[in-house]
Design an enzyme around this catalytic site. Structure first.
Site, PDB file in Angstrom:
ATOM      1  CD1 TRP A 165       6.462  -5.905   8.926  1.00 18.01           C
ATOM      2  CD2 TRP A 165       5.733  -7.844   8.097  1.00 18.01           C
ATOM      3  NE1 TRP A 165       7.430  -6.409   8.091  1.00 18.01           N
ATOM      4  CE2 TRP A 165       7.012  -7.587   7.570  1.00 18.01           C
ATOM      5  CE3 TRP A 165       5.068  -9.013   7.715  1.00 18.01           C
ATOM      6  CZ2 TRP A 165       7.640  -8.458   6.684  1.00 18.01           C
ATOM      7  CZ3 TRP A 165       5.705  -9.868   6.836  1.00 18.01           C
ATOM      8  CH2 TRP A 165       6.972  -9.595   6.323  1.00 18.01           C
ATOM      9  CG  HIS A 186       7.095  -3.197   5.283  1.00 17.51           C
ATOM     10  ND1 HIS A 186       7.273  -4.536   5.173  1.00 17.51           N
ATOM     11  CD2 HIS A 186       5.900  -2.965   4.693  1.00 17.51           C
ATOM     12  CE1 HIS A 186       6.266  -5.087   4.542  1.00 17.51           C
ATOM     13  NE2 HIS A 186       5.419  -4.163   4.243  1.00 17.51           N
ATOM     14  NE  ARG A 212       6.633  -3.302  11.354  1.00 16.72           N
ATOM     15  CZ  ARG A 212       7.852  -3.832  11.220  1.00 16.72           C
ATOM     16  NH1 ARG A 212       8.394  -4.476  12.218  1.00 16.72           N
ATOM     17  NH2 ARG A 212       8.500  -3.727  10.081  1.00 16.72           N
ATOM     18  CD  GLN A 226      11.584  -0.863   6.251  1.00 12.73           C
ATOM     19  OE1 GLN A 226      10.459  -0.597   5.868  1.00 12.73           O
ATOM     20  NE2 GLN A 226      11.997  -2.100   6.404  1.00 12.73           N
ATOM     21  CB  VAL A 269      13.484 -11.340  -0.803  1.00 15.31           C
ATOM     22  CG1 VAL A 269      13.385  -9.862  -1.072  1.00 15.31           C
ATOM     23  CG2 VAL A 269      13.575 -11.638   0.678  1.00 15.31           C
ATOM     24  CB  ALA A 325      13.981  -5.754  -2.256  1.00 12.60           C
TER      25      ALA A 325
END
Lengths: 357, 803
Positions: A165, A186, A212, A226, A269, A325
């Site tokens: 990112w 995000h 970004r 997003q 995650v 997620a």
């Protein structure tokens, strides 16, 4: 036309008069002529009226017979008049219509037509599907703290994954001399914010703008949307993740789309997932397809089971709660659905583009 | 990361087509971006140049006698580097090659070039698609077997991996080999690191110390004396080239080769350039500089870890070497370094120096220290093999911290099942983990203790192991189930909901939604007359360019810009709106993000039409949009005249809520001519409105709409043509009319000033409707009410009936 005279009323005279009148009527063509005819036969001094008046001179039996014939004749004349009048109506309408004919191919009087931006439309479509599946739609701040954008998502300072990112930083220094304010990269920071402010069960989707620090090209924008999603509770499994996202893909892309889940990496995650659908341009064939770059599959979203560190970070017991997620880019989905080949079109706001949606 | 299959096969058998292998790797999380095949050169063979003589007709061309072992041909060649005895890539007539003139693949024909027939071609990189170089032909190694089809000799398949940041192991060919082994049921063959030590003890020749053990966990070194620096053997050059590295010399190439093989970056120093046979690993001193291998002199801060001799830095640890100790043609003794540096500091250093190298790419992710020694031995062996010399006895191994213990993680069946929603048997779990190189120790049927191998730094918790099991078993093996947990109650987000409603209403009114970047330039803010010195506006510290530097505190410049960008495409109508956020700085906090809707109207009221011309959109079009929007939302407002530098004098209204304490909701007006000029706007006037959605939300009545009775009795109408002083507003007149008894509605149908009306006055004409809910009003009642109304208008506003 015969002048009104008093004729002796008899069945013969009534019959003759009726025949004459009907015959005459059939030759008339205008409303004026019809009116003259009406006065001549049915008017106050018309032939039939006068004839009816002469009934008083007949004896009772004859009067009854001739009277009923005369009334019948009156009805016949009135019906004929009405019919003829309707015929003339039709003819006149036909004449005038042929003169007042419109060129129906001419453009209509313009009414302003407003449209929603394609991003708004696709974001609504996406959120609508999740809403049907019991998710709430919430928003969060676009300017965020490093804390929520990274730290709480298991991306500490100095973590090599930060390279995923590239960040736009706000010119702000805190007392410690750090620069902790940024434009969110995000909408994932809302994971931590939602969990901090409530207890499970949680099902939310978070649409919104992200930023970004990146050069733009046909597939990259520094400013984009997003939709992030989060479901946390006791007993949520990887199988549930697959089922939920599969259902989403079917609803958005149609029953026949094939869905593929493969391993991918996002620091917040574990296990991590990439979900793809089979390419609708080449029907999954792959070779030589520009849309899916030969693979037969199109990546739609990243997902995974919420990392235990993320749960622990907001004070949830990872031994008790699990969750999943996901995140997806609406522009990318709009591009696929509508065949748009350059993402920069979305926010250049050229009306010739926007008016197509 | 480029993985040539020919190289991968050194460590693991690949027994399935490259495309299938790429698919399996991708599904397991090691994404193969591309499968690059080199080859497809039918009709091309390894050839040899037997003789070269000048072309009789052209200075720059030569005539070459070429053999493939079975045939001899004469070929015209334009390359300056062609020479007798060279092994070369020879394309026979009939071969399919890239024509460098047309850019297309064509079948090679025999052709006369300046009067001499050329029976084939000697190829450059470009023609074979191996590279961009067309300056000369490819010269193959002397041992290239003559007559071998080129596909066999040079062809290969390269997997181009898109490695995620967690999978450090897949930056090495061996790491990928472990993946392939697990996915295809093969076994990995470890490379050989054994060599004979022929020299004296290394400790006689070098002393190494680590002064800052927090940044360097392990430092190992070996010494090779009597090396001859030169080009690497062909096999080594080929490996590096196919992996995307440029061969340099037989020492540096080995360090790169072993890095690609094992992941461990190494560095070779010219031992004879070190002062006092000493190496100290320490933080740089303030003011120290070093010219690095890329020729740049770098100022070093005290956070930078350097490798120094007794005096000066000779390298930046884990980043790049120094020019002062570089291997050169005259090097005879090589000191080889293989160390473990702190990942965090390494990353910070690379960012500070803006220098990311193959070494930092690996070190920043935290290499395990077991690797240092393994890689040192492997590279020492290969340097001796490729550059000759004697290896000193022993190695230096400075282990500064606790010897790192093998990472151990426990996995229980209960957790595995709970996370995945399915069961894996103990045997499957053990088999998958073992295939990846993990050792497993069963602590019961439902619990396994796992030792993580040294090449995996990404396995730390139980979930990491769960992913290992499921990604190798395949995500397809997990069932697909619907959420069965309770549906939480919905979270209301009234701000978002209002924004969406406003979008719908404005689109229904005929406006086009636009979405602008929320970053604007200072110049545009100033052009829009926005106060920029109040400290309320936030700026980025690393903006992409100056036009996207400030977080917008207003939508004004955004919409004016959108209009400017579109005005070239027609005469309008332009009816645009945006619902977006504005950002206002707050002390020591995130900015206040407020949702605002703004709209802009300009150009012709309707598209050019054969029906009638429509005139330009103006203030009242904009106000009509605002009125329609607020009407739909059930918000009552008042419009009051307002002056502001953005709006044209006398052509702006502030919109105030009737409830919510008369809060200002926004503005509607015509953009000031001078502002429109600054944005180069052509259509005039430009009308604009903006409404704060946060304020609007407060003004929307809480209660549901309340139905009011529709009268069953007829209304009576009276026309009222009033003459009023010029400064009386319509709002004032309507205020009086609308609150009058029996009046249910008033419509303004005419405004007039000029002839027949006294100067300084104007005439407003209304249809006024009188009605009651319980009876038909009598003419007398209506007339009485009308008289009363006239009296009020006269007393309060000085109105009179127009004669």
């Amino acid at each position: 036309m015969t002048q009104p005279t008093s004729e002796p009323p008899s069945s013969q005279t009534i019959e003759r008069l009726t025949r004459e009148a009907v015959d005459e009527l059939s030759k008339l063509g205008t409303y004026e002529e019809l009116e003259t005819w009406r006065v001549a036969y049915l008017g106050r001094r018309g032939r039939l009226t006068l004839l009816l008046r002469g009934l008083s001179g007949l004896d009772i039996d004859e009067r009854r017979l001739v009277g009923s014939l005369a009334n019948e004749a009156k009805g016949t004349l009135e019906q004929n008049l009405e019919r003829r009048s309707a015929e003339i109506d039709g003819a006149e309408l036909a004449t005038s219509a042929s003169q007042d004919k419109l060129d129906v191919t001419l453009p209509g009087r313009t009414t302003p037509v407003g449209r929603l931006h394609p991003t708004t439309q696709i974001v609504r479509e996406i959120c609508g599907v999740f809403s049907d599946l019991g998710f709430s739609v919430v928003e969060g701040p676009e300017v965020e703290w490093d804390h929520y954008n990274f730290e709480m998502l298991n991306i500490p300072r100095g973590h090599p994954a930060r390279d995923m990112w590239n960040t736009l930083w706000v010119d702000y220094q805190n007392e410690a001399g750090e620069q902790p304010m940024l434009l969110r990269t995000h909408t994932s920071p809302m994971q931590a914010r939602v969990m901090e402010s409530s207890r499970p069960p949680i099902r939310v989707v978070v649409p919104g703008k992200c930023y970004r620090y990146e050069a733009t090209d046909a597939t990259h924008e520094w400013h984009f949307y997003q939709v992030e999603g989060l479901a946390v509770d006791e007993g949520i499994t990887f199988a549930d993740l697959k089922g939920t996202l599969y259902e989403f893909a079917r609803r958005l892309f149609g029953e026949d789309r094939k869905v593929r889940f493969r391993c991918d990496y996002f620091p917040f995650v574990e296990p991590g997932v990439d979900m793809s659908i089979d390419c609708f341009a080449c029907e999954g064939e792959g070779d030589g397809c520009r849309i899916c770059r030969d693979s037969g599959w199109i990546e739609i979203m990243g997902a995974g089971m919420v990392h235990p560190k993320v749960l622990a970070g907001v004070g949830y017991d990872p031994e008790k709660y699990t969750g999943f997620a996901f995140g997806l880019g609406p522009e990318r989905i709009a591009m696929l659905k509508y065949g748009i080949e350059d993402i920069r079109l979305f926010y250049a706001n050229d009306l010739r583009f926007l008016r197509q949606f | 990361m480029k993985v040539p299959l020919s190289w991968l096969r050194d460590y693991v058998d690949v027994n399935l087509p490259a495309k299938d292998l790429a698919h399996r790797l991708t599904m397991a999380g090691v994404e193969v971006g591309e499968v690059l095949a080199t080859g497809g050169w039918s009709g091309c063979f390894v050839g040899q140049v037997l003789a070269v003589r000048p072309h009789p007709q052209a200075d720059r061309l030569s005539l070459c006698q070429v053999t493939t072992g079975t045939e001899q041909m004469e070929v015209v060649c334009g390359a300056p580097n062609v020479a007798t005895d060279q092994k070369i890539c020879f394309a026979k007539v009939g071969a399919n090659l890239l024509n460098t003139h047309t850019g297309k693949h064509e079948t090679l024909k025999a052709a006369k070039i300046r009067g001499v027939e050329s029976q084939g071609m000697i190829c450059s990189e470009l023609e074979l698609g191996l590279g961009e170089d067309h300056s000369g032909i490819i010269v193959l190694p002397e041992d290239a077997p003559l007559g071998t089809p080129l596909d066999e000799y040079l062809g290969d398949t390269v997997l181009d991996l898109e490695v995620t940041p967690n999978r450090l192991d897949c930056f090495s060919i061996l790491g990928v080999a472990h993946e392939v082994a697990a996915l295809t049921g093969q076994v990995v063959r470890e490379p050989d690191g054994y060599y004979a030590e022929e020299g004296g003890p290394i400790t006689d020749d070098i002393s190494i110390s680590v002064a800052d053990p927090d940044l360097c966990y392990r430092y190992t070194a070996s010494l090779i004396s009597g090396v001859t620096i030169g080009p690497s053997p062909q096999w080594l050059q080929d490996r590096l080239t196919k992996a995307g590295f440029r061969p340099i010399n037989n020492v540096v190439d080995v360090t790169n080769f072993v890095m690609l093989e094992y992941n461990q970056p190494l560095h070779a120093f010219d031992y004879d350039l070190l002062k006092d046979k000493t190496i100290i690993v320490r933080r740089a001193k303030v003011g120290e500089t070093l010219v690095t291998l890329d020729g740049i002199e770098r100022k070093l801060s005290d956070r930078v870890l350097v490798i120094a001799d007794s005096n000066d830095p000779i390298g930046i640890g884990g980043v790049i070497g120094g020019a002062n100790s570089e291997i050169s043609g005259s090097t005879t003794r090589v000191l080889l370094e293989s160390a473990t540096f702190d990942g965090y500091n390494n990353r910070e250093t690379a960012q500070e120096l803006r220098l990311r190298t193959e070494a930092t790419l690996r070190f920043e992710k935290g290499l395990r220290s077991e690797l240092a020694l393994i890689a040192l031995r492997r590279a020492t062996k290969l340097i001796q093999e490729s550059a000759g010399g004697r290896i000193s006895a022993g190695i230096i191994d400075v282990f500064t911290g606790q010897p790192q213990e093998t990472q151990k993680v426990t996995l229980t069946a209960e957790r595995l099942n709970r996370v995945l929603g399915m069961e894996f048997g103990a045997e499957t779990v053990d088999r998958v983990l073992n295939s990846l190189g993990f050792s497993t120790h069963r602590a019961g049927p439902d619990k396994v203790e796992v030792d993580v191998p040294y090449w995996r730094n990404d396995i730390n918790i139980e979930e990491d192991l769960i992913e290992e099991v499921v990604r190798i078993a395949g995500y397809d093996s997990v069932p697909t189930t619907a959420l069965s947990t309770p549906i939480p109650s919905q979270r209301p987000d009234s701000g978002r909901k209002l924004g969406e409603t406003v979008k719908d209403e404005l689109a229904a009114t005929g406006l086009q939604e636009v979405i602008n970047y929320p970053l604007v330039s200072l110049e545009d803010l100033q052009k829009a007359e926005w106060p920029t010195n109040s400290g309320e506006t936030l700026r980025l510290s690393n903006s992409l360019n100056v036009s996207e530097e400030w977080l917008r505190p207003t939508l004004r410049p955004s919409l004016l810009g959108t209009l400017a960008a579109n005005q070239g495409h027609g005469e309008g109508p332009f009816r645009l709106f945006e619902v977006g956020r504005v950002f206002l700085a707050q002390a020591n906090d995130l900015p206040d993000e407020r949702q605002v809707v703004a709209g802009i109207l300009a150009g012709q009221r309707s598209e050019a039409s054969w029906l009638e011309s429509s005139g330009a959109l103006d203030f009242f079009d904009a106000k009509g949009v605002v009125e329609a929007l607020l009407e739909r939302l059930g918000v009552s407002v008042q419009y009051e005249p307002e002056e502001s530098p953005f709006f044209h004098p006398g052509r702006c209204a502030v919109i105030k809520a009737e409830n919510a304490d008369g809060a200002t909701l926004g503005y509607v007006g015509e953009v000031h001519t001078l502002v429109a000029d600054k944005f180069d706007l052509r259509p005039r006037p430009v009308s604009f409105f903006e409404i704060s959605l946060d304020q609007l939300l407060q003004a929307i009545p809480d209660t549901a709409r309340h139905f009011s009775q529709i009268s069953r009795f007829p209304a009576a109408t009276r026309d009222l043509a009033l003459v009023l002083p010029g400064n009386v507003t319509a709002a004032a007149v309507e205020g009086i009319i609308n609150r009058h008894r029996m009046v249910v509605r008033a419509e303004l149908f005419d405004i007039y000033s000029g002839e027949n009306v006294e100067p300084g006055t104007k005439s407003l004409a209304y249809h006024v409707y009188f009605q009651a809910n319980d009876r038909t009003l009598t003419t007398e009642e209506v007339n009485r009410s009308l008289q009363g109304l006239l009296r009020s208008l006269e007393q309060e506003l000085g109105a009179s009936l127009r004669g």
